[in-house]
Scaffold this motif. Structure first.
Motif, short mmCIF file in Angstrom:
data_model
loop_
_atom_site.label_atom_id
_atom_site.label_comp_id
_atom_site.label_asym_id
_atom_site.label_seq_id
_atom_site.Cartn_x
_atom_site.Cartn_y
_atom_site.Cartn_z
N THR A 117 44.30 40.03 48.39
CA THR A 117 45.03 38.93 47.74
C THR A 117 45.29 37.78 48.71
O THR A 117 45.71 36.70 48.29
CB THR A 117 46.38 39.45 47.20
OG1 THR A 117 47.10 40.09 48.25
CG2 THR A 117 46.16 40.42 46.05
N SER A 118 45.05 37.98 50.00
CA SER A 118 45.20 36.91 50.99
C SER A 118 43.89 36.16 51.20
O SER A 118 43.87 35.11 51.85
CB SER A 118 45.68 37.48 52.33
OG SER A 118 46.96 38.06 52.20
N SER A 119 42.79 36.70 50.70
CA SER A 119 41.50 36.03 50.86
C SER A 119 41.49 34.72 50.06
O SER A 119 42.17 34.60 49.03
CB SER A 119 40.36 36.92 50.37
OG SER A 119 40.33 38.14 51.08
N GLN A 120 40.72 33.76 50.55
CA GLN A 120 40.54 32.51 49.83
C GLN A 120 39.05 32.33 49.53
O GLN A 120 38.22 32.46 50.43
CB GLN A 120 41.06 31.33 50.63
CG GLN A 120 42.59 31.33 50.76
CD GLN A 120 43.08 30.07 51.45
OE1 GLN A 120 42.48 29.60 52.41
NE2 GLN A 120 44.17 29.52 50.94
N ILE A 121 38.74 32.02 48.30
CA ILE A 121 37.35 31.84 47.87
C ILE A 121 37.17 30.40 47.41
O ILE A 121 37.94 29.91 46.58
CB ILE A 121 36.98 32.82 46.74
CG1 ILE A 121 37.22 34.26 47.18
CG2 ILE A 121 35.52 32.62 46.32
CD1 ILE A 121 37.02 35.27 46.07
N TRP A 183 34.70 21.20 43.05
CA TRP A 183 35.19 22.17 44.03
C TRP A 183 36.53 22.76 43.59
O TRP A 183 37.32 22.11 42.91
CB TRP A 183 35.35 21.47 45.38
CG TRP A 183 36.09 22.27 46.41
CD1 TRP A 183 35.55 23.09 47.36
CD2 TRP A 183 37.50 22.30 46.62
NE1 TRP A 183 36.54 23.64 48.14
CE2 TRP A 183 37.75 23.18 47.70
CE3 TRP A 183 38.59 21.70 45.99
CZ2 TRP A 183 39.03 23.44 48.17
CZ3 TRP A 183 39.87 21.97 46.45
CH2 TRP A 183 40.08 22.84 47.53
N MET A 184 36.75 24.00 44.01
CA MET A 184 38.08 24.60 43.89
C MET A 184 38.19 25.77 44.87
O MET A 184 37.19 26.38 45.24
CB MET A 184 38.35 25.08 42.46
CG MET A 184 39.74 25.68 42.23
SD MET A 184 41.12 24.77 43.00
CE MET A 184 40.99 23.17 42.24
N LYS A 185 39.43 26.07 45.30
CA LYS A 185 39.71 27.19 46.21
C LYS A 185 40.87 27.99 45.63
O LYS A 185 41.89 27.41 45.24
CB LYS A 185 40.08 26.64 47.58
CG LYS A 185 40.54 27.70 48.58
CD LYS A 185 40.99 27.06 49.90
CE LYS A 185 42.26 26.26 49.73
NZ LYS A 185 42.75 25.73 51.03
N LYS A 186 40.71 29.33 45.60
CA LYS A 186 41.78 30.18 45.08
C LYS A 186 41.78 31.53 45.80
O LYS A 186 40.75 31.99 46.29
CB LYS A 186 41.60 30.42 43.59
CG LYS A 186 42.03 29.26 42.71
CD LYS A 186 43.53 29.04 42.76
CE LYS A 186 43.95 27.86 41.91
NZ LYS A 186 45.41 27.67 41.92
N SER A 187 42.95 32.15 45.82
CA SER A 187 43.09 33.53 46.28
C SER A 187 43.16 34.45 45.07
O SER A 187 43.67 34.05 44.01
CB SER A 187 44.36 33.70 47.11
OG SER A 187 44.31 32.93 48.28
#
Length: 622
Positions: A117-121, A183-187
């Motif tokens: 859950t701490s990873s960012q994709i 673009w987008m970034k989420k955990s």
């Protein structure tokens, strides 16, 4: 290897309004406990929110003349785990299994460590642009160069990617598939042994779309348009996948030229209200130039009165009215100096002789020659190139563009070594003897030495002279300069430097030289700008050593670096003259030997606005 399935469920909205994504992702993953990295199988559901009109995948115009889009089968999205030093050559992708407003995506994603859950994709669309040629998304790495940063292509995936919009075909379909960068970034919201849930939210569109229609000087819609050039808008930059922002202070990476070329057998047309479409990077742009090529005519329009502002995630429609036909000017002004629109040359064809300004700024001797596998000039070959890609091409008296300092009467004796030995500047003065202690000056009829340019143009309606050291210094120290190239009338390429005025208060000067050897990707296409007489283009033409008829240091493939060398009228001693040298490894102005032959880009001294007699062989060269 124990495998764990990973499922993503994604809901999204599209273009005219901001993209609103409501996402629920299920991940069913497979992970090897002992392997160098983890591999996840991904299934992603994406749904278009019907109430929004967007433009991400397959773009088209609806009945209300609005841009809309749908998913298409096979659409790809890059999925990249951030802060993950996984060394692999290509990004992971998820691909659409169906078409329509909603679609399911499936693929794999690699990660050096287990996703938590701490990873960012980071997600970047369109993934196809990083896969198929020509690639318009490529991973890059940063290098510091003084106070500036530039980026080189990497053979491994990186968090930095170059986005390239320089070559498009003017259609919404291609923009949707290759240039509609988002673009987008989420955990992950939650992670268990068998699934990962992610709420992606709203994708951030990074581009603007410009819809264009054109008319000629009589306001008739243009048709049968072969290509369109748009200059002074940003079309290349480096994106940071961890932030979704473009890298700052990296002018060496940026391009401000866009080429729209219709597909094979196709033409652009503005008849019947048709638009031609371009994707560009947002910004506030001044002196935007648009040029439309129709057969052997070229129409131009410059937006110079006020800047044009483009905001990401918006469509702009513009009617480019009453475009004027572009014709070569007498000079171009850069930093207050009126430079000729071509180097000084001698040219002969079918018994006719010409001394004067070249027909175009990109002109170099042997602009199109055949070379063999040994890169030597041949009579016939499958490879047609400019002399910048030949091994020591020989200069010939019927096509000369390199000159020994001050030589007039023996200027065409290419293997001679005489030059004007003097500590004086040549100015508009002529001599008939080169012995230093004899300073007798003569009129034009007796001249053996002096300013070759003035000698051949002083009686014309348009009079030119050699530039002074001070005038060349404006290019070395003040003007904006970028690596650039032009297409010749034969379809070959000539590389050089492109200069524009650095206006007071406009910010830091842009200087992208030296470039490094064989860094062709750093050179921008300025053919349209040059044709429109906007800016100064100086070709890299090397020089000829004393007593030598071969053109050296012109070869762009040479490992030690080719260069352009432009001489002034200012002596730096009896045997030296100030010359401006630029190229892959140099950018300086200093004293160099007068015996070597170098280029001359003249300065306009006087124009009475009457036409000089045209040289027939140049009539069709534009």
């Amino acid at each position: 290897m124990n495998k764990k399935e990973v499922f993503f469920s994604v809901a999204c909205a599209l273009m005219a309004a901001p993209l609103l994504w409501s996402c629920q992702d299920d991940l069913d993953k497979t992970v090897s406990e002992s392997a160098q990295h983890y591999t996840y199988n991904i299934v992603a559901d994406a749904n278009v929110a019907e109430e929004h009109s967007g433009a991400t995948r397959s773009l088209s115009i609806d009945a209300q003349n609005k841009v809309k889009s749908t998913w298409e089968q096979g659409d790809k999205i890059i999925a990249y785990v951030l802060n993950d030093e996984l060394s692999q050559g290509s990004y992971s992708h998820i691909s659409s299994l169906s078409s329509g407003a909603g679609a399911r995506f499936k693929g794999t994603i690699n990660s050096k460590s287990a996703i938590t859950t701490s990873s960012q994709i980071a997600f970047l669309y369109p993934g196809e642009a990083a896969v198929s040629a020509p690639k318009t998304i490529v991973p890059v790495t940063a290098t510091k160069d003084g106070n500036e940063v530039y980026h080189d292509e990497s053979d491994k995936i990186q968090k930095l990617v170059e986005l390239n919009l320089t070559a498009q075909d003017g259609t919404l379909e291609t923009i949707g598939k290759r240039f509609d960068y988002q673009w987008m970034k989420k955990s992950p919201k939650s992670v268990s042994q068998t699934d990962v849930n992610v709420n992606i939210g709203a994708l951030k569109r990074l581009v603007s779309i410009w819809a264009l229609r054109f008319t000629d000087e009589n306001n008739a819609p243009l048709k049968n348009i072969d290509s369109i050039y748009i200059s002074n808008i940003k079309t290349i930059d480096v994106l940071d996948l961890s932030t979704g922002e473009f890298v700052a202070n990296n002018p060496k990476d940026e391009s401000t030229n866009l080429v729209l070329t219709a597909g094979t057998g196709k033409k652009f047309s503005s008849e019947g209200g048709k638009y031609t479409y371009a994707a560009l990077l947002p910004g506030k742009y001044s002196n935007v130039l648009i040029m439309a090529y129709v057969g052997n005519k070229c129409y131009k329009k410059v937006y110079s009165t006020k800047p044009l502002t483009f905001t990401a995630d918006n469509v702009y429609r513009t009617d480019v009215l009453k475009m004027e036909e572009a014709k070569q000017a007498t000079s171009v002004n850069v930093q207050g100096v009126n430079w000729a629109t071509g180097n000084f040359i001698h040219y002969e064809e079918n018994g006719r002789k010409y001394w004067g300004i070249a027909p175009t700024q990109w002109w170099i001797s042997k602009r199109a020659i055949y070379i063999g596998s040994n890169r030597k000039e041949t009579q016939a070959s499958s490879m047609l190139v400019s002399s910048q890609f030949a091994d020591l091409p020989e200069q010939e008296v019927n096509d000369v563009d390199l000159w020994r300092f001050g030589a007039i009467s023996r200027a065409l004796e290419l293997t001679a070594g005489d030059y004007k030995r003097t500590t004086e500047d040549v100015g508009k003065t002529f001599w008939n003897n080169d012995v230093p202690i004899i300073t007798r000056k003569v009129d034009r009829e007796q001249a053996k030495y002096g300013d070759l340019v003035w000698y051949h143009t002083m009686n014309n309606h348009k009079k030119y002279r050699m530039p002074t050291k001070a005038e060349l210094e404006t290019l070395v120290e003040k003007a904006n300069v970028i690596p650039a190239f032009c297409y010749t009338d034969k379809g070959t390429i000539v590389y050089g430097a492109y200069f524009t005025t650095n206006q007071p208060g406009s910010g830091d000067r842009k200087k992208a030289f030296p470039t490094g050897v064989k860094a062709y990707y750093k050179y921008s296409n300025v053919t349209a700008l040059v044709k429109a007489n906007m800016g100064l283009f100086l070709p890299i033409a090397g020089n000829r050593a004393i007593y030598n008829k071969h053109m050296g240091l012109r070869d762009m493939t040479w490992g030690s670096g080719a260069f352009g060398e432009y001489q002034s009228s200012t002596s730096s001693g009896e045997h030296f003259v100030y010359m401006f040298r630029f190229g892959p490894k140099e950018f300086n102005l200093q004293g160099r030997t007068k015996g070597q032959a170098a280029s001359i880009r003249p300065v306009l001294e006087h124009d009475d606005e009457q036409a000089d007699a045209a040289f027939a062989p140049f009539t069709n060269i534009k």
